[in-house]
Scaffold this active site. Structure first.
Site, PDB file in Angstrom:
ATOM      1  N   GLU A 260      21.574  59.097  14.882  1.00 17.74           N
ATOM      2  CA  GLU A 260      21.378  58.493  13.602  1.00 17.74           C
ATOM      3  C   GLU A 260      20.772  59.626  12.438  1.00 17.74           C
ATOM      4  O   GLU A 260      20.278  60.744  13.234  1.00 17.74           O
ATOM      5  CB  GLU A 260      20.370  57.484  13.465  1.00 17.74           C
ATOM      6  CG  GLU A 260      20.767  56.264  14.520  1.00 17.74           C
ATOM      7  CD  GLU A 260      19.728  55.081  14.445  1.00 17.74           C
ATOM      8  OE1 GLU A 260      18.653  55.156  14.241  1.00 17.74           O
ATOM      9  OE2 GLU A 260      20.223  54.125  15.033  1.00 17.74           O
ATOM     10  N   GLU A 518      26.285  66.340  22.938  1.00 19.25           N
ATOM     11  CA  GLU A 518      26.072  65.775  24.405  1.00 19.25           C
ATOM     12  C   GLU A 518      24.835  66.095  24.902  1.00 19.25           C
ATOM     13  O   GLU A 518      24.667  66.591  26.043  1.00 19.25           O
ATOM     14  CB  GLU A 518      27.331  66.033  25.310  1.00 19.25           C
ATOM     15  CG  GLU A 518      28.215  64.900  25.517  1.00 19.25           C
ATOM     16  CD  GLU A 518      29.630  65.193  24.530  1.00 19.25           C
ATOM     17  OE1 GLU A 518      30.108  66.535  24.578  1.00 19.25           O
ATOM     18  OE2 GLU A 518      30.001  64.505  23.569  1.00 19.25           O
TER      19      GLU A 518
HETATM   20  C1  LIG Z   1      29.773  68.491  14.959  1.00 15.50           C
HETATM   21  C2  LIG Z   1      28.984  67.399  15.821  1.00 15.50           C
HETATM   22  C3  LIG Z   1      29.455  66.520  16.353  1.00 15.50           C
HETATM   23  C4  LIG Z   1      28.800  65.365  16.930  1.00 15.50           C
HETATM   24  N1  LIG Z   1      29.431  64.187  17.441  1.00 15.50           N
HETATM   25  C5  LIG Z   1      28.478  63.391  17.805  1.00 15.50           C
HETATM   26  C6  LIG Z   1      29.076  61.942  18.007  1.00 15.50           C
HETATM   27  O1  LIG Z   1      30.513  61.698  18.033  1.00 15.50           O
HETATM   28  N2  LIG Z   1      28.449  61.032  18.244  1.00 15.50           N
HETATM   29  C7  LIG Z   1      26.991  61.027  18.275  1.00 15.50           C
HETATM   30  O2  LIG Z   1      26.535  60.002  18.593  1.00 15.50           O
HETATM   31  N3  LIG Z   1      26.448  62.228  18.013  1.00 15.50           N
HETATM   32  C8  LIG Z   1      27.388  63.557  17.643  1.00 15.50           C
HETATM   33  N4  LIG Z   1      26.686  64.603  17.249  1.00 15.50           N
HETATM   34  C9  LIG Z   1      25.308  64.647  17.312  1.00 15.50           C
HETATM   35  C10 LIG Z   1      24.684  65.398  18.497  1.00 15.50           C
HETATM   36  O3  LIG Z   1      24.838  64.695  19.546  1.00 15.50           O
HETATM   37  C11 LIG Z   1      23.285  65.658  18.118  1.00 15.50           C
HETATM   38  O4  LIG Z   1      23.047  66.695  17.009  1.00 15.50           O
HETATM   39  C12 LIG Z   1      22.410  66.028  19.283  1.00 15.50           C
HETATM   40  O5  LIG Z   1      22.305  65.238  20.085  1.00 15.50           O
HETATM   41  C13 LIG Z   1      20.875  66.632  18.721  1.00 15.50           C
HETATM   42  O6  LIG Z   1      20.414  65.719  18.041  1.00 15.50           O
HETATM   43  P1  LIG Z   1      19.781  66.302  16.506  1.00 15.50           P
HETATM   44  O7  LIG Z   1      20.723  66.816  15.954  1.00 15.50           O
HETATM   45  O8  LIG Z   1      19.169  65.072  15.856  1.00 15.50           O
HETATM   46  O9  LIG Z   1      18.611  67.165  16.955  1.00 15.50           O
HETATM   47  P2  LIG Z   1      17.036  66.930  17.185  1.00 15.50           P
HETATM   48  O10 LIG Z   1      16.980  66.137  18.243  1.00 15.50           O
HETATM   49  O11 LIG Z   1      16.359  66.806  16.063  1.00 15.50           O
HETATM   50  O12 LIG Z   1      16.500  68.298  17.752  1.00 15.50           O
HETATM   51  C14 LIG Z   1      16.531  69.622  17.267  1.00 15.50           C
HETATM   52  C15 LIG Z   1      15.838  70.690  17.965  1.00 15.50           C
HETATM   53  O13 LIG Z   1      14.521  70.177  18.354  1.00 15.50           O
HETATM   54  C16 LIG Z   1      14.035  70.761  19.323  1.00 15.50           C
HETATM   55  N5  LIG Z   1      13.633  69.637  20.063  1.00 15.50           N
HETATM   56  C17 LIG Z   1      13.751  68.090  20.017  1.00 15.50           C
HETATM   57  N6  LIG Z   1      13.146  67.254  20.871  1.00 15.50           N
HETATM   58  C18 LIG Z   1      12.549  68.425  21.768  1.00 15.50           C
HETATM   59  C19 LIG Z   1      11.644  68.073  22.908  1.00 15.50           C
HETATM   60  N7  LIG Z   1      11.251  66.995  23.477  1.00 15.50           N
HETATM   61  N8  LIG Z   1      11.254  69.276  23.576  1.00 15.50           N
HETATM   62  C20 LIG Z   1      11.476  70.427  22.939  1.00 15.50           C
HETATM   63  N9  LIG Z   1      12.245  70.728  21.738  1.00 15.50           N
HETATM   64  C21 LIG Z   1      12.768  69.651  21.343  1.00 15.50           C
HETATM   65  C22 LIG Z   1      14.999  71.486  20.090  1.00 15.50           C
HETATM   66  O14 LIG Z   1      15.125  72.693  19.745  1.00 15.50           O
HETATM   67  C23 LIG Z   1      16.467  70.902  19.549  1.00 15.50           C
HETATM   68  O15 LIG Z   1      17.520  71.505  19.548  1.00 15.50           O
HETATM   69  C24 LIG Z   1      27.428  65.643  17.000  1.00 15.50           C
HETATM   70  C25 LIG Z   1      26.682  66.719  16.417  1.00 15.50           C
HETATM   71  C26 LIG Z   1      27.663  67.610  15.705  1.00 15.50           C
HETATM   72  C27 LIG Z   1      27.123  68.988  15.244  1.00 15.50           C
END
Ligand SMILES: Cc1cc2nc3c(=O)[nH]c(=O)nc-3n(C[C@H](O)[C@H](O)[C@H](O)COP(=O)(O)OP(=O)(O)OC[C@H]3O[C@@H](n4cnc5c(N)ncnc54)[C@H](O)[C@@H]3O)c2cc1C
Length: 536
Positions: A260, A518
């Protein structure tokens, strides 16, 4: 010797990290240490799988393969030791203890195995063969690999650049041909219309498609795999019979919608709601809320959407349920659909530097109706969505390991061709020692990524739950290798590596997404790999 050293040291470090984190419960108090240990243990595991692979090849073990495997294993052993070096104090492992594993004989062996002479030799061989270094497989799997490669070379590769540069959607012709060739049902059981050829056949297929293009074919199997595994893990019999054959045949394209706008890694905090409702006399659920990054959502016939069905946020992951959400198709970058009962679903693709062709959408659900039968697991599935989604993600990670190997293979081939053709200082650039070394190292790294990914695929055939850790480790290592190998390949292309006209520039931007989805790399390391390793 290299493998024994890497194993010995990383086992010791894992045991200490397990003690320090109380079996993984206090990883957040030791994140940096946990990350290092998890990664080093993954490198040792990859070394072990590369060794096991070579041992199994028997008569097919050529001097080239032996050299490649030795360089791969020794490189991993060196890297694991160096990675742990900075946290040895925290782990209470003395330098002398490291020396018991990495003694003078081992250190000499590492200098030979991963040394420049051996690696440059690999580089020269790779350049001569045009990068077509492949791990030997049994004849059925070789046949699968060759068939997919022919399709990918003939159909996908010629269109990959155009799709990337124009951000076109994957052509329907690819989907039709891949359906006819049975690519979507490779790991689905026969009783549900699949081919039940196992996860390794599925991985090889993905790898060969990704070698041509991650975005215009290599990623098509991922979402069907994730939903198929979630359905197999917890769908009702009726749901398996209804959905799996249509997924396996390629009739239905799938999108996975977990992330989300404000919730990514912390999946248990999802807020998109699903509430029971009766619309036009039909019992079901209405979905309300925003989702982001839903890949292929426009073209998909069904979305697997993880929603909060229990409004109490304190329920966390236990308040989530998984729905199969049918929707109309759209091939553009934006869509808006309405239902007769008033529901609305809107989507807009977010522009990205790579992974074009798949199009990842931000979605807005407004009272979008889903029939009661589409709650995965039926009534018993209420509150089990997180668990089912995670079962799907284990398969997704394996899939992504395969995709990463394919992208890296494509980059090695393009680079091997380039360094032979390009001359500077009156010599082909492959004549330079550093070029040979870099190309050799790229190939040795790829061999390690492949070995752990193939091992994870076979382990998944045996026991999916037990193989979840290995699948996560394969994803972790292979995605990093893809990023590294594509960037090294780009440097060997010089300025032309930055030109869109050269495929290597596409491989670079495509690879960048691999460590993100993933399970973004830092979270995958801590919450999946470290947690599982330290709990063991
Ligand atoms: C091109 C693309 C395609 C995608 N396709 C899909 C899809 O088909 N379906 C779907 O559901 N999602 C999809 N995603 C989403 C993807 O799975 C998420 O971007 C990913 O899970 C990370 O979530 P976020 O981007 O909110 O990063 P966040 O959760 O905000 O994390 C950002 C950074 O914060 C730090 N962090 C967060 N939590 C912690 C912790 N507990 N401890 C230490 N560090 C932490 C890490 O450095 C992390 O890299 C896609 C993303 C992209 C870019």
């Amino acid at each position: 010797m290299a493998l024994a050293a890497a194993r010995g040291l990383t086992d010791r470090a894992t045991a200490r990290a397990s003690e320090l984190t109380e079996g993984g419960k206090r990883i957040d108090d030791h994140q940096v240490l946990a990350e290092r240990v998890a990664y080093a243990a993954t490198e040792a595991r990859a070394a072990a799988e590369l060794m096991a692979f070579v041992e199994r090849t028997g008569g097919k073990l050529t001097p080239q393969l032996a050299r490649l495997a030795t360089a791969g294993i020794c490189g991993l052993a060196v890297s694991a030791r160096d990675r742990l070096n900075l946290v040895l104090g925290d782990l209470r492992i003395a330098d002398e203890e490291v020396d018991t594993f990495y003694d003078a004989d081992v250190r000499a062996a590492l200098r030979r195995g991963a040394g420049q002479e051996a690696v440059r030799e690999i580089g020269r061989e790779v350049a001569e063969s045009g990068g077509r270094h492949r791990l030997p497989l049994d004849s059925t799997l070789e046949q699968v690999r060759d068939t997919v490669r022919q399709f990918a070379d003939a159909e996908v590769a010629p269109q990959a650049e155009h799709i990337h540069r124009h951000d076109d959607l994957v052509p329907d012709a690819f989907i039709e041909q891949m359906s006819e060739m049975g690519f979507f049902g490779l790991s689905v059981p026969e009783e549900y219309g699949g081919h039940e050829m196992g996860n390794l056949a599925m991985i090889l297929t993905t790898e060969e498609l990704s070698r041509a293009s991650l975005a215009s074919a290599g990623s098509l199997i991922t979402r069907p795999e994730i939903l198929a595994k979630a359905l197999l893990a917890g769908g009702t019999d009726e749901q398996k019979k209804t959905w799996l054959p249509r997924i396996a045949s390629g009739e239905l394209m799938v999108g996975i919608s977990v992330t989300e706008p404000n919730v990514g890694s912390d999946v248990a905090s999802l807020s998109c709601r699903a509430e029971r409702a009766t619309v036009d006399g039909e019992d079901g659920w209405v979905i309300e809320g925003a989702k982001s990054w839903c890949t292929f959502a426009g073209r998909a016939d069904i979305l697997a959407v993880l929603c909060r069905t229990d409004p109490d946020p304190a329920k966390g992951a236990k308040g989530l349920s998984l729905f199969i959400v049918p929707k109309p198709l759209d091939s553009g970058h934006e869509f808006s659909f309405t239902q007769p009962g008033g529901g609305r679903l809107e989507g807009k693709a977010d522009a990205t530097p790579g992974y074009r062709g798949m199009h990842s959408f931000t979605l807005s659900f407004e009272r979008w109706f889903v029939p009661a039968a589409n709650l995965v697991g039926g009534d018993a599935g209420e509150g089990r969505g997180f668990y089912l989604q995670m079962a799907g993600f284990a398969a997704g990670r394996l899939q992504t390991g395969g995709r990463a190997c394919g992208v890296a293979q494509g980059a090695v081939e393009k680079t091997a061709e380039y360094v032979v053709q390009r001359s500077q200082f009156k010599r082909p650039i492959i004549d330079f020692q550093l070029t040979q070394y870099t190309l050799g190292r790229m190939t040795a790294r790829l061999a390690a990524a492949r070995a752990i990914t193939y091992a994870a695929a076979e382990a998944m055939d045996e026991d999916e739950r037990a193989a979840a850790l290995l699948a996560a480790q394969a994803k972790l290592l292979a995605c990093d290798v893809a990023v590294e190998v594509t960037q090294q390949g780009q440097l060997l292309h010089g300025g032309w590596g930055y030109a869109e006209e050269y495929a290597i520039s596409r491989y670079v931007v495509d690879a960048l997404v691999l460590p993100i989805f993933e399970g973004v790399k830092p979270v995958l390391e801590l919450k999946v790999v470290a947690r599982n390793l330290f709990a063991a």
